[in-house]
Structures are given as structure tokens and as C-alpha cells.
Write an enzyme that holds these catalytic residues in place. Structure first.
Site, PDB file in Angstrom:
ATOM      1  CG  ASP A   1      14.589 -21.814  10.001  1.00 22.64           C
ATOM      2  OD1 ASP A   1      14.336 -20.847   9.497  1.00 22.64           O
ATOM      3  OD2 ASP A   1      14.885 -22.818   9.295  1.00 22.64           O
TER       4      ASP A   1
ATOM      5  CG  ASN B   1       4.973  -5.147  -0.499  1.00 19.42           C
ATOM      6  OD1 ASN B   1       4.823  -4.406   0.200  1.00 19.42           O
ATOM      7  ND2 ASN B   1       5.393  -6.298  -0.409  1.00 19.42           N
TER       8      ASN B   1
ATOM      9  N   GLY C   1      13.983  -3.726  -6.050  1.00 26.26           N
ATOM     10  CA  GLY C   1      14.332  -5.153  -6.120  1.00 26.26           C
ATOM     11  C   GLY C   1      14.037  -5.584  -4.833  1.00 26.26           C
TER      12      GLY C   1
ATOM     13  CB  VAL D   1       9.002 -11.843   8.407  1.00 22.59           C
ATOM     14  CG1 VAL D   1       7.802 -11.869   8.779  1.00 22.59           C
ATOM     15  CG2 VAL D   1       9.245 -10.924   6.953  1.00 22.59           C
TER      16      VAL D   1
ATOM     17  CB  ALA E   1      13.830   9.002 -10.226  1.00 22.77           C
TER      18      ALA E   1
ATOM     19  CB  CYS F   1       9.010  -7.836  -0.489  1.00 20.59           C
ATOM     20  SG  CYS F   1       9.980  -8.292   1.006  1.00 20.59           S
TER      21      CYS F   1
ATOM     22  CE  LYS G   1       3.920  -8.193   2.068  1.00 18.11           C
ATOM     23  NZ  LYS G   1       4.608  -7.538   2.896  1.00 18.11           N
TER      24      LYS G   1
HETATM   25  C1  UGA Z   1       9.147  -3.837   1.093  1.00 18.91           C
HETATM   26  C2  UGA Z   1       7.878  -3.003   1.620  1.00 18.91           C
HETATM   27  O1  UGA Z   1       8.356  -1.452   1.897  1.00 18.91           O
HETATM   28  C3  UGA Z   1       7.695  -3.441   3.096  1.00 18.91           C
HETATM   29  O2  UGA Z   1       6.546  -2.494   3.705  1.00 18.91           O
HETATM   30  C4  UGA Z   1       7.108  -4.946   3.054  1.00 18.91           C
HETATM   31  O3  UGA Z   1       6.969  -5.360   4.475  1.00 18.91           O
HETATM   32  C5  UGA Z   1       8.249  -5.642   2.525  1.00 18.91           C
HETATM   33  O4  UGA Z   1       8.620  -5.035   1.225  1.00 18.91           O
HETATM   34  C6  UGA Z   1       7.752  -7.208   2.330  1.00 18.91           C
HETATM   35  O5  UGA Z   1       6.973  -7.571   1.681  1.00 18.91           O
HETATM   36  O6  UGA Z   1       8.375  -7.963   3.221  1.00 18.91           O
HETATM   37  P1  UGA Z   1      11.500  -3.909   1.352  1.00 18.91           P
HETATM   38  O7  UGA Z   1      11.563  -4.804   0.346  1.00 18.91           O
HETATM   39  O8  UGA Z   1      12.490  -4.371   2.527  1.00 18.91           O
HETATM   40  O9  UGA Z   1      10.209  -3.673   2.115  1.00 18.91           O
HETATM   41  O10 UGA Z   1      12.167  -2.658   0.894  1.00 18.91           O
HETATM   42  P2  UGA Z   1      11.775  -1.196   0.569  1.00 18.91           P
HETATM   43  O11 UGA Z   1      12.461  -0.182   1.457  1.00 18.91           O
HETATM   44  O12 UGA Z   1      10.414  -0.896   0.405  1.00 18.91           O
HETATM   45  O13 UGA Z   1      12.525  -0.904  -0.816  1.00 18.91           O
HETATM   46  C7  UGA Z   1      12.178  -1.705  -1.813  1.00 18.91           C
HETATM   47  C8  UGA Z   1      13.001  -1.433  -2.889  1.00 18.91           C
HETATM   48  O14 UGA Z   1      12.477   0.053  -3.865  1.00 18.91           O
HETATM   49  C9  UGA Z   1      14.263  -1.103  -2.867  1.00 18.91           C
HETATM   50  O15 UGA Z   1      15.175  -1.903  -3.930  1.00 18.91           O
HETATM   51  C10 UGA Z   1      14.689   0.230  -3.213  1.00 18.91           C
HETATM   52  O16 UGA Z   1      15.962   0.688  -3.524  1.00 18.91           O
HETATM   53  C11 UGA Z   1      13.656   0.888  -4.166  1.00 18.91           C
HETATM   54  N1  UGA Z   1      13.017   1.979  -3.951  1.00 18.91           N
HETATM   55  C12 UGA Z   1      12.601   2.435  -2.613  1.00 18.91           C
HETATM   56  C13 UGA Z   1      13.197   3.071  -4.887  1.00 18.91           C
HETATM   57  O17 UGA Z   1      13.817   2.670  -5.944  1.00 18.91           O
HETATM   58  N2  UGA Z   1      12.931   4.443  -4.701  1.00 18.91           N
HETATM   59  C14 UGA Z   1      12.266   4.686  -3.365  1.00 18.91           C
HETATM   60  O18 UGA Z   1      11.815   6.048  -3.539  1.00 18.91           O
HETATM   61  C15 UGA Z   1      11.846   3.602  -2.616  1.00 18.91           C
END
Ligand code: UGA
Length: 435
Positions: free
Chosen positions: A31, A210, A259, A12, A254, A262, A206
Site C-alpha cells: 500500500d 451488484n 449503502g 478486498v 425490506a 459498493c 461484476k
Molecule cells: C456487496 C456485494 O454483496 C458483494 O458481492 C460485492 O463483492 C461487494 O458489494 C463489492 O462490490 O465489493 P457489501 O457492500 O459488503 O457487498 O454488502 P451487502 O451485504 O451486499 O449489503 C449491501 C447493502 O444492502 C447494505 O446496506 C445492506 O444493509 C443492504 N441490504 C442487503 C438490504 O437492505 N436488504 C437486503 O436484503 C440485503
């Protein structure tokens, strides 16, 4: 153009600081990790994030971006201090605020001019007020004027630079509208909607965002499990649902569930805050349960198809928590590998970016050089993380290398009927098993 100090060089902080520099501001990223700063000063990125290194190099070269471990240096002349440090989960789910506190203490110690403190870390609702109190407590009456603005981040790992440059919205929360407007000015060039609200509401947006995204994924995973029992195809169900404008197509894939650094931490922290304040976060609890269950279901599928796991060799493709990142924090892949190992299987895996991190977390995991080596001698193959390079493999080669025939496609990226025709025994998530 403003002078900005960014505290924390995780994904971030580093992405935010670099992107602000790219927009023409002068940015110092700080940092306390000397090794990390030393590496950044030499152009070595601490994380794998597409497009980031090039942007860092360009802006360092242009003299708009530098790195330091010194608060005095970083805060000197800065109009904005952005806090972007980690807020990991403690055992009960409560966000661990020690890094935020330490950043705020250091700002307070070095504060000798008016400043706007912008909080980008995901923090419990009410933190903005607490930050202001901490600074007043430390500096007493002599505190230079300062304001606190909450500016939650919505960056996804793997597409963080793009997400920063093209946000769906910028959320700002403050008790001081002038300060919020000044932060809004930093974002005006992006021409995205900017919403200004109060501190606590911004912090809540926020968590709610999430948690909602995590809930969508758990919802479709529950539907996937029902589809499996009833013979429907969850991919088509999601497509049909997603065409409804009220629902939309995103985050309805699905699979093995969510994971990362976040969703797990934020859903837990929101649940903790809710319970602590006397509310009953029953939906959030179900969202987490369903998510963990997806991992066990994948293990059970392998176990049933192979007639037990003891002594079996399982190949796992994809180890990071999602594609395009080397992040393995709360990766479903690694959790599943731990369960397989516990059940007596041996596991060999490959990931385009997350090999080292995975080995550090699960030393019993055997690393392979490519997907075909992963298949060598395997009784079963599990696709855990859907990197693009796994989408069109040579399954003739995979089959020839395998000892068994079982393929569990944990992210529904392969053509099941096609693999079945080739003599493989294919299982997806929420899709009818090909005969
Ligand atoms: C997530 C949010 O999408 C961001 O908007 C937020 O800023 C961030 O957390 C944070 O709080 O810092 P991120 O953790 O990078 O971002 O990843 P995502 O793309 O959201 O995916 C999260 C998880 O959901 C992954 O494990 C992914 O494989 C899973 N996922 C995602 C699914 O299983 N199915 C989906 O349809 C989409």
C-alpha cells in the site's frame, strides 16, 4: 505455490492477500499509505472484518505474508500482481481511475520479469485493455511478457473471509486463456465453479451482479411501500416469493435500503457507462431513486408520528452501513441522521464498531455508550442497522428511559405487536401498523 503481490490493503486486497497466503502461497501486500503498512506490520488491522486479524497473524507468523510500501520489493519474483485499489465515484458517477492508473504505472516502472496482472478492483468495462495499453506505452518494445486477467471480487464486508474461501463462483476474463488458466489454478483448491470468459464480459459480470442485487432490494422496498398502503406484510410476502426457486430468498429484506462502498458507486458507474454509450438505463435510475426514497420515508415516519421534528430528540441504533462492519460509507443511518439534524432534531446514537467514523462524518451526532443510553430522553427511537445485539433488547428499560413512545424499526427486526402491547408506538417498513 506461487509468489503473489497484492496492491491495495483495503478490505478486498487485505482479505484476498491473506486468504491466498492461508492457502500456502507467498504474498506481499503493498500500500502507498505508510501509516497503514506500519500498522499492519505491527498486527493492527485498518478495518474491522470478522476473522481477519487472526488469519493475518497466523500467516505473518508462518512467513507467508508480509507488508510493504515498496513496489520493487513487492514485485520481486512475483508471478501475479493483483490490483485491489479503490475506484471511488466522481461527481457524475464515473469511476475515478486515478488509483488504478497509479498502480499500473508503478507496475510498469518496476516490471523486469514476466507477470500476470490480475484486476480485482471494480473497473469500467474496457479497463483490462486500457491497462495493457498503459504498460506497453510506458515500457515500449522492451516490455517483459505480461497478461491482464480480470477477476472481479464478490466479497461482502462482514463475511469477506468466508466469501473468499467459499465462493459461489470465480469469474476470470482474459484475452489470454493460458494466463486465465494460471489464475484459475490459484483457486482450484476451493473447489468452486470457475468461469473463464473474455475481459469485458468479466468486468460486466461484476457490475451486473451488484446492480441486480441492488435492484432486488429496491424492488422489495417498493413492494414494502405498497404493502404499507394496502395492509399486507412485506416480510411474509418476501418469504412467500423466496420459496419460488426461480426467485430465491436472499436480498429480499425490506428496510432503509442499501449503502456501503459498493452498490451506490457501482450502480452509478454502470448508469454512467450505459448513458455514455447511448443506452437508456431507466431501471438502474429507478433502483437508485427508490433507494434514496427509503431514507426520506423513515424521516417522514418519525416526523408524522412525533408531530414534527423541530426540537425533538431522536435516538438511532446502528450507524454503519450494515452490521458486522465499521464502514460508514454511504450509510443510510448517517444520511437519515443528517436529514433529522437539518429538520431541527438533535440526534444521539450508538454502534458497536462505527462510532469514531460516524462522529468524524457527522460531528453534531451525540455518541452514547449503549442502546439504553440512546433511549434516554428520546422522543423517538430509530433502528437503522440491524446488529445482532439490537435484536433482543430489554424494552421495559428502553421505554422507561425514553421521553416519548415512538419506535421506527428500519430493518424489521423487532416484534411490533409485542412492543405495541407494552405501550410503545411501533412502525416497521412494509408491515401493518399494530393497532
Ligand atoms: C456487496 C456485494 O454483496 C458483494 O458481492 C460485492 O463483492 C461487494 O458489494 C463489492 O462490490 O465489493 P457489501 O457492500 O459488503 O457487498 O454488502 P451487502 O451485504 O451486499 O449489503 C449491501 C447493502 O444492502 C447494505 O446496506 C445492506 O444493509 C443492504 N441490504 C442487503 C438490504 O437492505 N436488504 C437486503 O436484503 C440485503
Amino acid at each position: 505455490m506461487a509468489k503473489i503481490c497484492v496492491i491495495g490493503t483495503g478490505y478486498v486486497g487485505l482479505v484476498t492477500g491473506t486468504c491466498f497466503a492461508d492457502m500456502g502461497h507467498t504474498v506481499t501486500c503493498l500500500d502507498i499509505d505508510e501509516n497503514r503498512i506500519h500498522q499492519l506490520q505491527q498486527g493492527i488491522m485498518p478495518i474491522y472484518e470478522p476473522g481477519l486479524k487472526q488469519l493475518v497473524d497466523q500467516n505473518v507468523e508462518a512467513g507467508r505474508l508480509d507488508f510493504t510500501t515498496s513496489y520493487r520489493e513487492a514485485l520481486k519474483g512475483s508471478e501475479f500482481a493483483l490490483i485491489a485499489v479503490g475506484t471511488p465515484s466522481s461527481d457524475d458517477g464515473e469511476a475515478d481511475m486515478r488509483y488504478v492508473k497509479s498502480a499500473v504505472d508503478s507496475i510498469a516502472q518496476h516490471l523486469d520479469h514476466p507477470i500476470i496482472i490480475v484486476n480485482k478492483s471494480t473497473v469500467p468495462v474496457g479497463t483490462g485493455d486500457w491497462v495493457a495499453e498503459l504498460i506497453h506505452e510506458q515500457n515500449g518494445k522492451g516490455t517483459p511478457p505480461f497478461s491482464v486477467v480480470s477477476n472481479p471480487e464478490f466479497l461482502r464486508e462482514g463475511s469477506a473471509v468466508n466469501d473468499f474461501m467459499q465462493p459461489d463462483r470465480v469469474v476470470l476474463g482474459s484475452t489470454n486463456i493460458e494466463a486465465a488458466n494460471r489464475v484459475a489454478d490459484l483457486y482450484q483448491v476451493l473447489r468452486s465453479p470457475i468461469m473463464i470468459t473474455d475481459l469485458r464480459t468479466a468486468e460486466m459480470i461484476k457490475y451486473a451482479s451488484n446492480a441486480f442485487l441492488a435492484a432486488r432490494i429496491s424492488f422489495i422496498n417498493e413492494i414494502a411501500n405498497i404493502c404499507e398502503s394496502l395492509g399486507a406484510d412485506v416480510r411474509e410476502v418476501a418469504r412467500g416469493m423466496g420459496m419460488d426457486k426461480r426467485i430465491g430468498p436472499a436480498f429480499l429484506d425490506a428496510g432503509l435500503g442499501w449503502g456501503g462502498s459498493c452498490f451506490p458507486k457501482d450502480v452509478k458507474a454502470l448508469t454512467y457507462m450505459a448513458a455514455k454509450s447511448g443506452a437508456h438505463p431507466q431501471l438502474l435510475r429507478a433502483v437508485m431513486d427508490i433507494n434514496m426514497n427509503q431514507r426520506s420515508l423513515a424521516v417522514r415516519k418519525l416526523e408524522q408520528a412525533l408531530g414534527g421534528l423541530e426540537g425533538k430528540v431522536i435516538g438511532v441504533l446502528g450507524l454503519s452501513f450494515k452490521p458486522n462492519t465499521d464502514d460508514t460509507r454511504d450509510s443510510p443511518a448517517l444520511d437519515i441522521i443528517r436529514m433529522l439534524l437539518k429538520a431541527g432534531a438533535s440526534v444521539q446514537g450508538f454502534d458497536p464498531q462505527a462510532m469514531q467514523a460516524s462522529k468524524a462524518e457527522v460531528p453534531e451526532l451525540t455518541l452514547c455508550q449503549n442502546p439504553y443510553d440512546v433511549a434516554k430522553g428520546a422522543d423517538g427511537l430509530l433502528l437503522a442497522t440491524e446488529w445482532n445485539e439490537f435484536k433482543s433488547l430489554d424494552f421495559g428499560r428502553i421505554k422507561a428511559n425514553m421521553r416519548g413512545r415512538v419506535i421506527v424499526d428500519g430493518r424489521n427486526i423487532w416484534d411490533g405487536p409485542e412492543l405495541q402491547k407494552m405501550g410503545l408506538n411501533y412502525f416497521g417498513v412494509g408491515v401493518p401498523n399494530p393497532k
